[in-house]
Design a protein around this motif. Structure first.
Motif, short mmCIF file in Angstrom:
data_model
loop_
_atom_site.label_atom_id
_atom_site.label_comp_id
_atom_site.label_asym_id
_atom_site.label_seq_id
_atom_site.Cartn_x
_atom_site.Cartn_y
_atom_site.Cartn_z
N UNK A 89 0.83 -1.20 0.00
CA UNK A 89 0.00 0.00 0.00
C UNK A 89 0.87 1.26 0.00
N UNK A 90 1.93 1.26 0.82
CA UNK A 90 2.79 2.44 0.95
C UNK A 90 3.69 2.60 -0.26
N UNK A 91 4.32 1.51 -0.69
CA UNK A 91 5.27 1.61 -1.80
C UNK A 91 4.58 1.90 -3.13
N UNK A 92 3.28 1.62 -3.20
CA UNK A 92 2.54 1.95 -4.42
C UNK A 92 2.52 3.46 -4.67
N UNK A 93 2.81 4.24 -3.62
CA UNK A 93 2.79 5.70 -3.73
C UNK A 93 4.20 6.29 -3.71
N UNK A 94 5.22 5.42 -3.82
CA UNK A 94 6.60 5.91 -3.81
C UNK A 94 6.99 6.44 -5.19
N UNK A 95 7.68 7.58 -5.21
CA UNK A 95 8.18 8.15 -6.46
C UNK A 95 9.42 7.37 -6.90
N UNK A 96 9.43 6.99 -8.15
CA UNK A 96 10.55 6.18 -8.65
C UNK A 96 11.89 6.91 -8.53
N UNK A 97 11.86 8.24 -8.54
CA UNK A 97 13.10 9.02 -8.44
C UNK A 97 13.66 9.04 -7.03
N UNK A 98 12.82 8.69 -6.05
CA UNK A 98 13.26 8.76 -4.65
C UNK A 98 12.91 10.08 -4.00
N UNK A 99 12.19 10.96 -4.73
CA UNK A 99 11.91 12.30 -4.22
C UNK A 99 11.12 12.31 -2.93
N UNK A 100 10.26 11.31 -2.70
CA UNK A 100 9.46 11.29 -1.47
C UNK A 100 9.90 10.14 -0.55
N UNK A 125 11.67 10.00 2.20
CA UNK A 125 11.51 10.17 3.64
C UNK A 125 10.05 10.09 4.05
N UNK A 126 9.15 10.56 3.20
CA UNK A 126 7.72 10.43 3.49
C UNK A 126 7.31 8.96 3.49
N UNK A 127 7.85 8.19 2.54
CA UNK A 127 7.58 6.75 2.49
C UNK A 127 8.15 6.07 3.73
N UNK A 128 9.38 6.42 4.09
CA UNK A 128 10.01 5.82 5.27
C UNK A 128 9.23 6.13 6.54
N UNK A 129 8.70 7.34 6.63
CA UNK A 129 7.91 7.73 7.81
C UNK A 129 6.66 6.87 7.94
N UNK A 130 5.99 6.61 6.82
CA UNK A 130 4.79 5.77 6.86
C UNK A 130 5.15 4.32 7.20
N UNK A 131 6.28 3.86 6.67
CA UNK A 131 6.73 2.51 7.00
C UNK A 131 7.02 2.38 8.50
N UNK A 143 14.94 6.03 2.79
CA UNK A 143 15.63 7.24 3.25
C UNK A 143 16.87 7.48 2.39
N UNK A 144 17.60 6.40 2.09
CA UNK A 144 18.80 6.52 1.25
C UNK A 144 18.43 7.02 -0.15
N UNK A 145 17.28 6.58 -0.68
CA UNK A 145 16.86 7.02 -2.01
C UNK A 145 16.63 8.53 -2.07
N UNK A 146 15.98 9.07 -1.04
CA UNK A 146 15.75 10.52 -1.08
C UNK A 146 17.05 11.28 -0.82
N UNK A 147 17.92 10.77 0.03
CA UNK A 147 19.20 11.43 0.26
C UNK A 147 20.00 11.49 -1.04
N UNK A 148 19.98 10.39 -1.80
CA UNK A 148 20.69 10.37 -3.08
C UNK A 148 20.05 11.33 -4.07
N UNK A 149 18.71 11.35 -4.07
CA UNK A 149 17.98 12.25 -4.97
C UNK A 149 18.32 13.71 -4.66
N UNK A 150 18.32 14.05 -3.37
CA UNK A 150 18.58 15.44 -2.96
C UNK A 150 20.03 15.82 -3.22
N UNK A 151 20.96 14.89 -3.02
CA UNK A 151 22.38 15.20 -3.20
C UNK A 151 22.71 15.59 -4.64
#
Length: 510
Positions: free
Chosen positions: A278-289, A291-297, A312-320
């Protein structure tokens, strides 16, 4: 016959009990159910079947029936072994006492034999017929206290529910709730109810992969599992990966064969799987969200620490990848996230990369921009060596810019042959440094008024003199250079020396 008696007789006739003649035999329990009306039914003919508890030469006693049964003189008694009897006769009353006069008697199949015969006639796809037979078996089981017959009735109800389940066109929550309500009404064993629900929920889960409104369906399923499967809401200490792999390979079979305590673990694993999907179905493939996904998990699937860290690592990489477009506040937020993530080295590297991305902009702002940039290296990384390089570069652009000169002087640097060098590496005397400063157009502490004029090449724009505590001070201001020089000497001396050098230009900000 009074009116009430007439009413009773009519009702019983409608039920199949006749004053004369014969009909399909009624059970002994239905006969005892009208015990309060027996007095009004004197003279009526009954055809009754049931289990007997005692048979004498002239009398018969049915199980759980108080009325005595007496044989008429011409009754033939059946031979052999049997459990159930069918009698035809009338309710009679003599000397104020009721009894049943038996006119005929025969043995009939036992309840077990009747059940098997009836069961053989029930279509395996006819849930209604199953429920009707279950009701017959349950009524007799209750009357006789027959546990085996009760279990057969429960099994029939269970089979009927499974038939209804198989015949559903769509297995949605409304259909499952309807069948669950029936299961509760049937008072089925809780293990059976759990198996039924578990099977239905997995069927729903498999269907969601083909639906457009998948997230909505998963959300509904998520709530239902938490509400109805006992172990779903109880977190596990760690995620049992091997058990999960075994369960997901054959969920129905493993669940049905598991003990209650193991089922609670499987309930939780199923809940976690639905939560994660349910949660990962709403994850952005780029990793942009991420931390929001990790928070729900963390809320719904805290055991899945592997997935929490992954997203969390995906969004950190996306932001970097977007450091060069970040504001200072955004960069610091990213750096702090790396610290929280447990990677302090990457937190430092984030600041270093952000500073590197701003170097060209700082140079474009001249000496002032380089000084501010140098201060960023100190504030963000406490890197004074890097800061010194940019202060030196600022001085090269504008040797008269006091902020660069002041910082270098305070931090242990001095000009030597036109190069800012750590003072401890310069062998020259104080006098040679002043002479060098005059040649380079710099002001040094200890210079006289004459030496300052020689270094600056012009007279000051303004001179202010004042005396205090036996000392004389002069403030010389050079507006174009943005510098103010303070001289100080004792009264009676002929000349003063530079006591301090300060800037009249305010520091800029990023």
């Amino acid at each position: 016959m009074n009116v009430m008696r007439i009413v009773v007789v009519v009702l019983l006739c409608l039920l199949g009990f006749h004053r004369e003649g014969f009909c399909e035999a009624r059970s002994i329990q239905s006969f005892t159910a009208v015990k309060e009306k027996w007095d009004d039914l004197v003279g009526t003919t009954w055809q009754i079947e049931g289990r007997y508890s005692l048979m004498g030469a002239t009398t018969l006693k049915f199980v759980n029936c108080e009325m005595p049964f007496r044989f008429s003189s011409d009754v033939m008694r059946p031979s052999g072994q049997f459990k159930n009897l069918e009698v035809i006769g009338k309710i009679q009353k003599k000397n104020g006492r009721l009894f049943f006069e038996v006119r005929s008697l025969r043995k009939v199949p036992s309840d077990d034999e009747q059940y098997l015969a009836r069961r053989a006639r029930v279509d395996s796809d006819d849930s209604k017929a199953m429920y009707e037979l279950a009701e017959w078996a349950e009524e007799r089981a209750r009357f006789y206290g027959d546990e085996d017959l009760r279990k057969r009735a429960q099994q029939l109800k269970q089979n009927g529910l499974l038939v209804e389940y198989r015949q559903l066109e769509t297995i949605d929550q409304r259909a499952l709730d309807h069948l669950l309500k029936k299961a509760r009404e049937f008072q089925l064993d809780e293990r059976i109810v759990q198996e039924f629900l578990h099977r239905g929920y997995w069927e729903q889960f498999d269907q969601t992969n083909r639906l457009r409104d998948r997230v909505e369906r998963l959300t509904e399923l998520h709530v239902s599992i938490a509400r109805n499967l006992p172990g779903a809401s109880t977190p596990l200490e760690t995620y049992p990966q091997e058990l999960a792999d075994e369960y997901f390979a054959a969920p129905i079979q493993m669940y049905d064969q598991s003990r209650n305590e193991n089922r609670r673990q499987l309930d939780r694993l199923f809940y976690l799987k639905v939560s994660v999907d349910m949660i990962l179905a709403q994850a952005d493939a780029s990793g942009a969200n991420g931390f929001a996904i990790a928070k729900r998990l963390k809320t719904d699937a805290p055991e899945r620490k592997d997935l929490i860290r992954e997203y969390e690592a995906k969004e950190l990489a996306y932001a970097s990848k977007r450091l060069d477009t970040m504001t200072r506040a955004e960069m610091l937020n990213l750096s702090n996230r790396y610290v929280d993530f447990g990677d302090p080295s990457q937190a430092v590297e984030t600041k270093r990369k952000w500073l590197a991305s701003r170097e060209l902009l700082a140079r474009g702002q001249g000496a002032r921009g380089l000084v501010d940039y140098a201060e960023d290296w100190i504030q963000l990384l406490d890197d004074r060596e890097a800061a010194a390089r940019f202060y030196m570069e600022a001085w090269k652009i504008n040797p008269q810019y006091p902020l660069a000169t002041e910082w270098l002087d305070k931090n242990g640097y001095a000009l030597h042959d036109g190069i800012w060098t750590p003072k401890e590496l310069i062998p020259e005397t104080r006098e040679s440094q002043i002479e060098m400063a005059i040649r380079e157009g710099r002001i040094e502490k200890g210079m006289t008024q004459h030496q300052v004029k020689a270094a600056m090449g012009i007279a000051p724009d303004s001179i202010v003199r004042f005396a205090s505590s036996g000392r004389i001070s002069e403030l010389w201001t050079y507006d174009a250079a943005g510098v103010m020089i303070r001289f100080s000497w004792k009264q009676g001396d002929s000349n003063g020396q530079v006591n301090s050098i300060s800037s009249t230009i305010r520091r800029g900000t990023n």
